[in-house]
Design an enzyme around this catalytic site. Structure first.
Site, PDB file in Angstrom:
ATOM      1  N   LYS A  97       0.850  -1.199   0.000  1.00 18.78           N
ATOM      2  CA  LYS A  97       0.000   0.000   0.000  1.00 18.78           C
ATOM      3  C   LYS A  97       0.882   1.246   0.000  1.00 18.78           C
ATOM      4  CE  LYS A  97      -2.006   2.972   2.771  1.00 18.78           C
ATOM      5  NZ  LYS A  97      -2.004   4.097   1.830  1.00 18.78           N
ATOM      6  N   GLU A 135       8.951  15.333  16.717  1.00 21.20           N
ATOM      7  CA  GLU A 135       9.408  15.254  15.332  1.00 21.20           C
ATOM      8  C   GLU A 135       8.608  16.260  14.499  1.00 21.20           C
ATOM      9  OE1 GLU A 135       8.305  11.828  12.970  1.00 21.20           O
ATOM     10  OE2 GLU A 135      10.284  11.800  12.047  1.00 21.20           O
ATOM     11  N   GLU A 166       9.018   0.792  11.439  1.00 24.09           N
ATOM     12  CA  GLU A 166      10.115   1.767  11.314  1.00 24.09           C
ATOM     13  C   GLU A 166       9.471   3.137  11.452  1.00 24.09           C
ATOM     14  OE1 GLU A 166      13.137   0.949  11.276  1.00 24.09           O
ATOM     15  OE2 GLU A 166      12.882  -1.178  10.840  1.00 24.09           O
ATOM     16  N   CYS A 181      13.446  10.543   7.595  1.00 22.38           N
ATOM     17  CA  CYS A 181      13.330   9.961   8.947  1.00 22.38           C
ATOM     18  C   CYS A 181      14.597  10.169   9.746  1.00 22.38           C
ATOM     19  CB  CYS A 181      12.990   8.481   8.851  1.00 22.38           C
ATOM     20  SG  CYS A 181      14.155   7.547   7.871  1.00 22.38           S
TER      21      CYS A 181
END
Ligand code: NAD
Length: 487
Positions: free
Chosen positions: A187, A391, A263, A298
């Site tokens: 996906k 973040e 992750e 990331c």
């Protein structure tokens, strides 16, 4: 070598409306969703919006191909050759795919080319080569028994990826899943689906049997959730936000206890000590480490920790380099920082900067209709400030000074996240001590980023529980089966 002329030709090419690919064939859906380009806010095309029934059809196709052993029973060398052909095709179409991806997600083209199709091709080759080099094991048993450890593919793998580098991150999961003989439903992210759809088309052109790789596009709540809750998906591998990661663990618990590998995000410290041998190189790495792909990386080194005695000198160099960054049209080969992925994401980054004493950080180039902002540096950030802890996933660098090694380690680890980090020092001893002390999946020393397929990338703490890349990633996709034979 790609030229600006080649890119400009592809820039204005219309984008076709893609279909899902299920069981090797285009699959029509009843719903679709628009693809909005972050370059100018225009609607590029429509992508299929897969509903529960479409996802179920894709999972059933994957199951049929797995149970029929159409892929896993091929000789390893035959699997390898198909995967190598796939990598070749991606490489041959690299410029076309990179431009398509940039129109969809806004990454600067020079980086997109390298980090998306070319990196995906390299990763597929890495794991393709593992197909005929993976051996089973013979256990060190007593002489009256023979213990054999077979490595078997697990079954149907669901792969869910984010929009910042959909091909690269997709390949980190697709390549080991396929190399080990599993079947897959992938996906793509709703705001950057086009390149993965193209990648799946090319896999079939390379000879991947029908049903082994299926793709479902759509949003997280409907399409992703249907995959996560499927009773017939054996493994879910995910890269994305911590919030979604938590929902996937719930989905597993409430369905078939499928394995879930996550992750997740990062808030990575980039530490510069006063014995750094080359402050200019460190400054350049700090700037590239946070502002490439507009900070939507990331492992972005989003928290600069700088030793007090060199704070002002380094900040001056970093500010100078940041102000000189060429921000704008992502399809210009000279651009160093492109657009943010979507209007909603840009607004969330701007909101996080609200009230902060930032240098930069304003929305720019609004007349283009695109989602651009200036890179931002926020100095004097303290450990408990939101910008130090949360973040941002955008072009925002925080700067915090430290006194000594103990203080640096304390600040580096003062986060719930632990994905990446960087250390600049001229002392080998200090470098090793920092590698041991920093709680993160990777510690870069006198550089930032750039690790290749030979080493794992995975988060510590709330940055995740799995590993992409390297031969270690293979373990996620196999069952170890024991044969215990009485002699
Ligand atoms: P996201 O979690 O919003 O979305 C990621 C994917 O999950 C998308 O495909 C989305 O459609 C899907 N999704 C969302 N809700 C879902 C649900 N309930 N069920 C199933 N699927 C669902 O993340 P994002 O905004 O696309 O990506 C940014 C995040 O990804 C950042 O936190 C970033 O740090 C992280 N990231 C981590 C790595 C890494 O290697 N650790 C790499 C890149 C990005």
């Amino acid at each position: 070598m790609v030229t600006q002329e080649q890119i400009d030709k592809l820039r204005s090419a219309p984008v076709a409306s893609p279909s899902l690919i299920i069981d090797g064939r285009p699959h029509a859906t009843s719903d679709s969703m628009p693809v909005v380009s972050p370059l100018d806010g225009s609607t590029l095309t429509q992508i299929p919006f897969a509903q529960q029934t479409d996802v179920d059809t894709a999972v059933a196709a994957a199951r049929k191909s797995f149970d029929g052993k159409v892929w896993s029973s091929l000789a390893p060398k035959a699997r390898k050759n198909i995967l190598l052909k796939w990598a070749d095709l991606i490489e041959q179409h690299a410029v076309e795919i990179a431009v398509l991806g940039v129109k969809d997600n806004g990454t600067e083209i020079a980086m997109a080319l390298k980090a998306e199709p070319l990196s995906a091709a390299e990763t597929i080759r890495f794991y393709a080569e593992s197909c005929d080099k993976m051996y089973g094991e013979v256990a060190p048993t007593a002489p009256d028994a023979l213990g054999l450890i077979h490595k078997e593919p697990v079954g149907v793998v669901g792969i869910i990826v984010p929009w910042n580098f959909p091909m690269m991150i997709g390949a980190w999961k697709l390549a080991p899943a396929l190399a080990t003989g599993n079947s897959v439903v992938v996906k793509p992210p709703e705001t950057a689906s086009l390149t993965l759809l193209r990648m799946v088309e090319l896999a079939h052109e390379a000879g991947l049997p029908d049903g082994v790789l299926n793709v479902v596009t759509g949003d997280g709540n409907t399409t992703g959730n249907a995959l996560a809750r499927s009773m017939d998906v054996d493994i879910l591998v995910f890269t994305g936000s911590g919030a979604t990661g938590r929902r996937l663990l719930e989905a597993s618990a409430q369905s078939n206890l499928k394995r879930v590998y996550l992750e997740l995000g990062g808030k990575s410290p980039h530490i510069v000590f006063d014995d750094c041998a080359d402050l200019d190189a460190a400054a350049a790495a700090v700037v590239a480490g946070i502002f490439r792909n507009a900070g939507q990386v990331c492992i972005a080194g989003s928290r600069l920790l700088v030793q007090h005695s060199i704070h002002d000198a380094l900040l001056e160099k970093i500010t100078h380099l940041t102000q000189a960054l060429r921000v704008g049209d992502p399809l210009d080969l000279n651009t160093q920082m492109g657009a943010l992925n979507s209007e909603a994401h840009m607004n969330s980054v701007l909101k996080m900067l609200d009230g902060a004493a930032a240098s930069g950080g304003q929305r720019i180039l609004q007349d283009t209709g695109g989602f651009f902002m200036e890179p931002a540096i926020v100095a004097g950030v303290k450990e408990h400030d939101a910008l130090f802890q949360q973040e941002v996933f955008g072009p925002v660098l925080t700067v915090t000074s430290f006194t000594d090694d103990t203080d640096a380690v304390r600040l580096a680890n003062a986060s719930e996240l632990g994905l990446a980090s960087g250390v600049w020092t001229n002392s080998l001893s200090r470098a090793h001590k920092m590698v041991a002390a920093i709680k993160a999946g990777v510690v870069h020393v006198n550089t930032y980023g750039g690790a290749d397929n030979t080493v794992p990338l995975g988060g510590f703490k709330q940055s995740g529980n799995g590993h992409d890349k390297s031969l270690h990633a293979i373990d996620k996709f196999i069952n170890h089966k024991t044969a215990w034979i009485k002699l």
